[in-house]
Design a protein around this motif. Structure first.
Motif, PDB file in Angstrom:
ATOM      1  N   ARG A 156       7.256  19.603 -30.558  1.00  0.00           N
ATOM      2  CA  ARG A 156       7.004  20.525 -31.655  1.00  0.00           C
ATOM      3  C   ARG A 156       6.146  19.880 -32.748  1.00  0.00           C
ATOM      4  NH1 ARG A 156       9.751  24.329 -29.631  1.00  0.00           N
ATOM      5  NH2 ARG A 156      11.796  23.997 -28.693  1.00  0.00           N
TER       6      ARG A 156
ATOM      7  N   VAL B 204       6.548  26.715 -30.698  1.00  0.00           N
ATOM      8  CA  VAL B 204       7.785  27.494 -30.712  1.00  0.00           C
ATOM      9  C   VAL B 204       8.257  27.836 -29.297  1.00  0.00           C
ATOM     10  CG1 VAL B 204       7.316  28.474 -32.976  1.00  0.00           C
ATOM     11  CG2 VAL B 204       6.500  29.679 -30.949  1.00  0.00           C
ATOM     12  N   TYR B 205       7.567  27.259 -28.301  1.00  0.00           N
ATOM     13  CA  TYR B 205       7.946  27.488 -26.908  1.00  0.00           C
ATOM     14  C   TYR B 205       9.265  26.784 -26.603  1.00  0.00           C
ATOM     15  CZ  TYR B 205       7.794  27.281 -21.798  1.00  0.00           C
ATOM     16  OH  TYR B 205       8.098  27.377 -20.462  1.00  0.00           O
TER      17      TYR B 205
ATOM     18  N   VAL C 216       8.930  32.165 -25.402  1.00  0.00           N
ATOM     19  CA  VAL C 216       8.573  32.031 -26.813  1.00  0.00           C
ATOM     20  C   VAL C 216       9.421  32.980 -27.644  1.00  0.00           C
ATOM     21  CG1 VAL C 216       6.722  32.248 -28.513  1.00  0.00           C
ATOM     22  CG2 VAL C 216       6.212  31.394 -26.217  1.00  0.00           C
ATOM     23  N   ILE C 217      10.219  32.432 -28.536  1.00  0.00           N
ATOM     24  CA  ILE C 217      11.058  33.174 -29.489  1.00  0.00           C
ATOM     25  C   ILE C 217      11.855  34.269 -28.759  1.00  0.00           C
ATOM     26  CG2 ILE C 217      11.100  34.296 -31.739  1.00  0.00           C
ATOM     27  CD1 ILE C 217       8.366  33.157 -32.314  1.00  0.00           C
TER      28      ILE C 217
END
Length: 206
Positions: free
Chosen positions: A24, A60-61, A80-81
């Motif tokens: 990240r 954000v993966y 993702v999210i």
């Protein structure tokens, strides 16, 4: 590499695999770098803006595996999210952890059977590995996410061979965990042995 799965939690009853913090941090910095430089006096640089957007998506993966002995389950999650996909299966249903090395036709060290002499430098153990055809595209699920998101701008790596890790169920079905270049054989094999030890299932190489 930062996109490798690591043991983020490892206790007697629970094993959780995921990306390290470096994943990240790296992509947040990339997104900031390209995002700032995308704003130029003569307008928006679309290429830099696209790279910033892809890097932000990578930051954000989520890719995670949780092995829970008390609950007798294995849960995998990737995406993702809110767009993550989730799969769950009984841990007691696992019959083996399989590590398999493959080469595209004609690209193996010998063009056919791969012997222990061919693989000593990369593997460090005596074994015979057969060529099994062309492996799936990509290196890890995370890297493949980036490659697809970039419209193919990020190159495939490890064309000369891949090592794949599978969870084999009692039904014979194989659940894919990770794919990487043969140069990463050692860490993929170590990850497989860690899972096998925790789940108390045999570890097998092909």
């Amino acid at each position: 590499m930062v996109y490798r799965l690591k043991a983020r939690e490892h206790s007697e009853d629970r094993l959780r695999l995921g990306f390290g913090v470096g994943w990240r941090v790296f992509f947040v910095l990339v997104a900031l770098g390209f995002g700032v430089t995308a704003l130029q006096p003569d307008g928006l640089n679309l290429f830099r803006a696209l790279i910033a957007l892809i890097a932000l998506g990578a930051a954000v993966y989520v890719e995670e595996w949780v092995f829970d002995r008390d609950a007798d389950r294995v849960v995998s999650r990737a995406g993702v999210i809110a767009l993550t996909s989730k799969r769950e299966l009984p841990m007691s249903d696992l019959s083996a952890v399989v590590c398999r090395t493959t080469y595209p036709p004609g690209l193996g060290p010998t063009g056919g059977e791969r012997t222990a002499e061919d693989s000593t430098a990369e593997v460090g153990e005596r074994r015979t590995l057969g060529r099994a055809g062309v492996p799936p595209v990509g290196t890890s699920t995370g890297f493949e996410f980036l490659r697809r998101s970039s419209g193919g701008m990020l190159p495939r790596v490890g064309h000369r061979g891949h090592v794949r890790l599978w969870l084999e169920r009692s039904t014979g079905e194989r659940v894919h965990v990770i794919t990487d270049s043969v140069r990463s054989y050692d860490w993929v094999a170590d990850l497989g042995r860690t899972i096998a030890t925790f789940t108390r299932t045999p570890y097998r190489e092909e």
